[in-house]
Design a protein around this motif. Structure first.
Motif, PDB file in Angstrom:
ATOM      1  N   UNK A   1       0.852  -1.184   0.000  1.00  0.00           N
ATOM      2  CA  UNK A   1       0.000   0.000   0.000  1.00  0.00           C
ATOM      3  C   UNK A   1       0.885   1.230   0.000  1.00  0.00           C
ATOM      4  N   UNK A   2       0.458   2.255  -0.719  1.00  0.00           N
ATOM      5  CA  UNK A   2       1.191   3.522  -0.718  1.00  0.00           C
ATOM      6  C   UNK A   2       1.153   4.163   0.663  1.00  0.00           C
ATOM      7  N   UNK A   3       0.205   3.754   1.496  1.00  0.00           N
ATOM      8  CA  UNK A   3       0.090   4.332   2.843  1.00  0.00           C
ATOM      9  C   UNK A   3       1.208   3.881   3.772  1.00  0.00           C
ATOM     10  N   UNK A   4       1.864   2.784   3.454  1.00  0.00           N
ATOM     11  CA  UNK A   4       2.983   2.267   4.245  1.00  0.00           C
ATOM     12  C   UNK A   4       2.626   2.080   5.718  1.00  0.00           C
ATOM     13  N   UNK A   5       1.486   1.459   5.979  1.00  0.00           N
ATOM     14  CA  UNK A   5       1.043   1.235   7.354  1.00  0.00           C
ATOM     15  C   UNK A   5       1.263  -0.220   7.767  1.00  0.00           C
ATOM     16  N   UNK A   6       2.504  -0.654   7.656  1.00  0.00           N
ATOM     17  CA  UNK A   6       2.847  -2.031   8.001  1.00  0.00           C
ATOM     18  C   UNK A   6       2.490  -2.346   9.449  1.00  0.00           C
ATOM     19  N   UNK A   7       2.710  -1.412  10.344  1.00  0.00           N
ATOM     20  CA  UNK A   7       2.396  -1.637  11.754  1.00  0.00           C
ATOM     21  C   UNK A   7       0.897  -1.812  11.958  1.00  0.00           C
ATOM     22  N   UNK A   8       0.096  -1.092  11.202  1.00  0.00           N
ATOM     23  CA  UNK A   8      -1.353  -1.246  11.289  1.00  0.00           C
ATOM     24  C   UNK A   8      -1.751  -2.651  10.844  1.00  0.00           C
ATOM     25  N   UNK A   9      -1.149  -3.129   9.765  1.00  0.00           N
ATOM     26  CA  UNK A   9      -1.438  -4.479   9.281  1.00  0.00           C
ATOM     27  C   UNK A   9      -1.086  -5.513  10.347  1.00  0.00           C
TER      28      UNK A   9
END
Length: 119
Positions: A70-78
């Motif tokens: 994702x362009x949002x780069x929210x790996x921690x959220x995932x």
């Protein structure tokens, strides 16, 4: 903090999109089917929604590797959502410390963050 937010999101996500989840699925089934079933349903229900692209592959009998893009780069959220889903299914998981995030370049030169989470 972002990971904790992901954990907290899960009950609300299940309330809204739970109808897409087969009640016979195990936690592993849920992870393996999120992109093809849940995210596809999200996109059909809300055409402007842009959930991340998830690729989940078994890495053994009791493990899975999830690749998040994702362009949002929210790996921690995932990661948090994975932990929240595990809590929902009442399973204990370990997310390996070799999980990583990198930014790849798409053919258009846009950053396309990618993370792998091994559970």
């Amino acid at each position: 903090m972002v990971e904790e937010f992901g954990i907290a999101l899960v009950p609300g996500l299940l309330e809204v999109y739970g109808f897409l989840i087969n009640p016979r699925w195990s936690f592993m089934d849920f992870l393996l089917n999120t992109e093809n079933v849940v995210h596809r349903g999200v996109r059909l229900n809300a055409p402007t929604a842009q959930p991340p692209n998830l690729q989940a592959e078994r890495a053994g009998r009791d493990s899975v590797v999830i690749t998040y893009r994702s362009k949002r780069a929210l790996c921690s959220l995932a990661k948090g959502i994975v932990r929240g889903a595990a809590a929902h299914y009442r399973v204990e998981i370990t997310i390996s410390s070799d999980s990583w995030c990198i930014s790849l370049r798409s053919s258009r030169g846009n950053a396309a963050p990618r993370c792998s989470v091994r559970c």
